[in-house]
Every structure is written in C-alpha cells, then in structure tokens.
Design an enzyme around this catalytic site. Structure first.
Site, PDB file in Angstrom:
ATOM      1  N   ASP A 244       0.829  -1.118  -0.143  1.00  0.00           N
ATOM      2  CA  ASP A 244       0.024  -0.191  -0.039  1.00  0.00           C
ATOM      3  C   ASP A 244       0.891   1.212   0.051  1.00  0.00           C
ATOM      4  O   ASP A 244       1.543   1.851   1.102  1.00  0.00           O
ATOM      5  CB  ASP A 244      -0.771   0.124   1.395  1.00  0.00           C
ATOM      6  N   HIS A 245       1.242   1.876  -1.229  1.00  0.00           N
ATOM      7  CA  HIS A 245       1.801   2.950  -1.445  1.00  0.00           C
ATOM      8  C   HIS A 245       1.152   4.066  -2.029  1.00  0.00           C
ATOM      9  O   HIS A 245       0.383   3.955  -2.877  1.00  0.00           O
ATOM     10  CB  HIS A 245       3.174   2.581  -1.877  1.00  0.00           C
TER      11      HIS A 245
ATOM     12  N   GLY B  17       3.531   3.362   9.267  1.00  0.00           N
ATOM     13  CA  GLY B  17       3.980   3.854   8.067  1.00  0.00           C
ATOM     14  C   GLY B  17       5.306   4.643   7.615  1.00  0.00           C
ATOM     15  O   GLY B  17       6.290   4.433   8.601  1.00  0.00           O
ATOM     16  N   GLU B  18       5.475   5.021   6.653  1.00  0.00           N
ATOM     17  CA  GLU B  18       6.682   6.067   6.105  1.00  0.00           C
ATOM     18  C   GLU B  18       6.379   7.240   5.657  1.00  0.00           C
ATOM     19  O   GLU B  18       5.328   7.532   5.068  1.00  0.00           O
ATOM     20  CB  GLU B  18       7.249   5.171   5.127  1.00  0.00           C
TER      21      GLU B  18
ATOM     22  N   ASN C 162       5.088   7.892   1.828  1.00  0.00           N
ATOM     23  CA  ASN C 162       3.712   7.845   1.682  1.00  0.00           C
ATOM     24  C   ASN C 162       2.725   8.789   2.451  1.00  0.00           C
ATOM     25  O   ASN C 162       1.491   9.268   1.874  1.00  0.00           O
ATOM     26  CB  ASN C 162       3.128   6.463   1.485  1.00  0.00           C
TER      27      ASN C 162
ATOM     28  N   ALA D 203       7.996  -2.779  18.533  1.00  0.00           N
ATOM     29  CA  ALA D 203       6.936  -2.896  17.657  1.00  0.00           C
ATOM     30  C   ALA D 203       6.463  -4.410  17.693  1.00  0.00           C
ATOM     31  O   ALA D 203       5.163  -4.502  17.589  1.00  0.00           O
ATOM     32  CB  ALA D 203       7.494  -2.540  16.349  1.00  0.00           C
TER      33      ALA D 203
END
Length: 318
Positions: free
Chosen positions: A37-38, A105-106, A109, A176
C-alpha cells in the site's frame, strides 16, 4: 507447516501486470497474496503506485486467493474510519478472505497532506488508537470516539463481512513486536529474526500467526539479476530508520548511493539456483513464521513462476 504466498509490489508494476501476476501465482501453487500500500514508489525507476483498495477490488474478481495488505498505514494519509470502511468492503468482496496488515507507516507515503511526520513513539500510539477505532467500526454498530489522535462522530459501517477482518500489525524491532502482541491478531515482519518472533509471542501473540515477506530476483544470469535489483530495489538495504523518515523518491535515490551491487549480491537471493531460493524461504520457516510471501523483482515473471511451480514450492511444501 508454513503457507507460501506471492507478494504483489504496487511500487513496481501496473494494475494490469499485478492482476496477471496474481493469476500466475495461483497457477504456480501459491496459496495466498499480499499487496503493498503505497502512494509513491520508493524510487522513480520502480515507476508505479496504483491505489491498493482499487487493486483489491479487482483481485477479488480475478483470483480466489486470500489477500493481505503488507502493509497499510491507517493513521495519517487515511483516517482509521475510512480505512475501516475500505477493509470491511474488501472483506465482503473476498468472502472473508481479507486480512488487514497495518503499520506505523513511512513519510514517503504519509506526508502528502503536508502533515507533520511524528516520531515512532507517537506513531505507535496513533496506530494503537486507530486499531481500537477500526475494531469498533467492524462490529457494524454506530461509533462515536473522542481520542488523543482521532475523532469519530456517529459513524457506522453498513457493509461488513460476517467476521471482522483480522488485523496484523507490522514491526521491525522489539517494541513494535510487543505492540503487535498486545493489539494485533498477527505479526508482520520482513526478516527471519527469531528474536522478534519470540518478543511477539511473549507479549501476547502465542497462538497468533507471524507473517513475513522477501523479494528475490530469479534469472538465468545472476550478475544481471544483481544489477536489476540494484537499479530497482536498492532501498531494501538502507540502514536504520531511513525508510521511515525520508519523504520523497528523490531522497531515496540519494540515500541509495550508499548501496553497492556487492551489497545486493550478498543480501538478496538472485539467479536461478533453486537451492538458494529454497534456503531463503526455509529460513523463515525455521524462525517460526506461519506465512511467507515472495515477490519477484523485475519483468521475468514467467521464469520465476515456472521455477517455483516445478521446484521451489514442492521442496518446501511436499
């Protein structure tokens, strides 16, 4: 016994190519699919990035395999209430064969609205609240929520699957992994690290699945395969938190100058030695993974699927 799936990389392939790969994966004996998902690819050479929820709708009409997002960030670019609606509809379309993989996330994105990119600790807190919101909405009941990060006002999902989609939480370190054990129905991590599996199990994930993914490059000429990976996916070898904090493909291209072809050759399974591919996947099985997703880098998918159908998957599942 671990199950083996195919990893659809939205960053590298067009929608039509992804659908073709999904059908080829089913024919080759893969039993499930994962999809990234990007909003952006990692670099311009990859050159693609279709919307994952549109792709899942198309996949539901193309193959009968289960589909997992690896992974969605339900905290910044999309509000968790919107992500919950997308996931619930995906669960209906796939007749309960959808799993929502989520992570913190990153920036690549998630920065596209211009929002501040939070620290990992804040993003983890946001993810925990987002999972709480989504689980409430999956019930089909009306939800109002006033939290530290999110507000939901009289929201109700009218289209929900019979059972809520499992939520698998991604992580790459012990904190995490512990978060995944506390709030997740499963744990997603990309390296066959037994210590992370154990941390997840110890934090409450004892009976829940562990999911991993790996990219390979099957090709007759190993040197050319290494060159291809170095051009398309040097980002796989970036150290530390760079993958989480760099905001644009151009920044990733700059950072990727740190990655040499020699590093790729040592770290990524390239070439047509079936035993090496088998060993790469077996490392995940030995580390305690329940599902392993394999993605082929580059356009030579036919040779990859032929080899995995005839040699690699039978050696692992026979």
């Amino acid at each position: 016994m671990a199950a083996f799936g195919y990893f659809l990389s939205c960053e590298e392939f067009t929608p039509a190519q992804l659908l073709d790969q999904a059908r080829r994966a089913a024919d080759a004996g893969f039993t499930r699919l994962a999809i990234s998902d990007h909003y952006h690819p990692w670099n311009d050479a990859q050159g693609s990035s279709p919307f994952v929820w549109s792709m899942i709708g198309a996949l539901s009409r193309s193959v009968d395999l289960p589909v997992t997002t690896l992974v969605t960030c339900p905290t910044v670019r999309l509000h968790p209430a919107v992500t919950a609606q997308a996931a619930a509809t995906s669960g209906v379309l796939l007749n309960g064969r959808f799993t929502l993989g989520v992570g913190t996330g990153e920036a690549l994105n998630e920065h596209v609205h211009g929002d501040r990119w939070p620290s990992f600790a804040e993003r983890a807190d946001m993810l925990e609240e987002a999972v709480e919101v989504m689980r409430a909405l999956f019930t089909g009941e009306e939800v109002s929520h006033r939290g530290r990060h999110y507000t939901v006002d009289n929201a109700r999902l009218y289209t929900t699957p019979a059972d809520p989609p499992p939520i698998h939480v991604s992580g790459f370190g012990p904190n995490a992994a512990a978060l995944a054990g506390r709030i997740g129905d499963g744990f997603v991590t990309m390296t066959p690290d037994r210590r992370l599996v154990d941390a997840f199990r110890a934090a409450g994930g004892a009976a829940r699945p562990v999911i991993g993914g790996v990219k390979v490059c099957w090709g007759d000429d190993r040197d050319k395969a290494v060159e291809l990976v170095h051009r398309l996916w040097p980002t796989e070898l970036l150290p530390g938190e760079l993958a989480q904090i760099l905001p644009t493909p151009a920044h990733f291209e700059q950072a990727s100058e740190l990655v040499t072809p020699e590093m790729i050759g040592e770290a990524v399974t390239c070439g047509n030695d079936a035993d090496q591919h088998i060993a790469t996947l077996r490392a995940y099985v030995e580390a305690g993974f329940d599902e392993v997703y394999v993605g082929q880098i580059g356009p030579d998918n036919e040779a990859f699927f032929d080899a995995y159908r005839s040699t690699v998957l039978p050696a692992l599942t026979g």
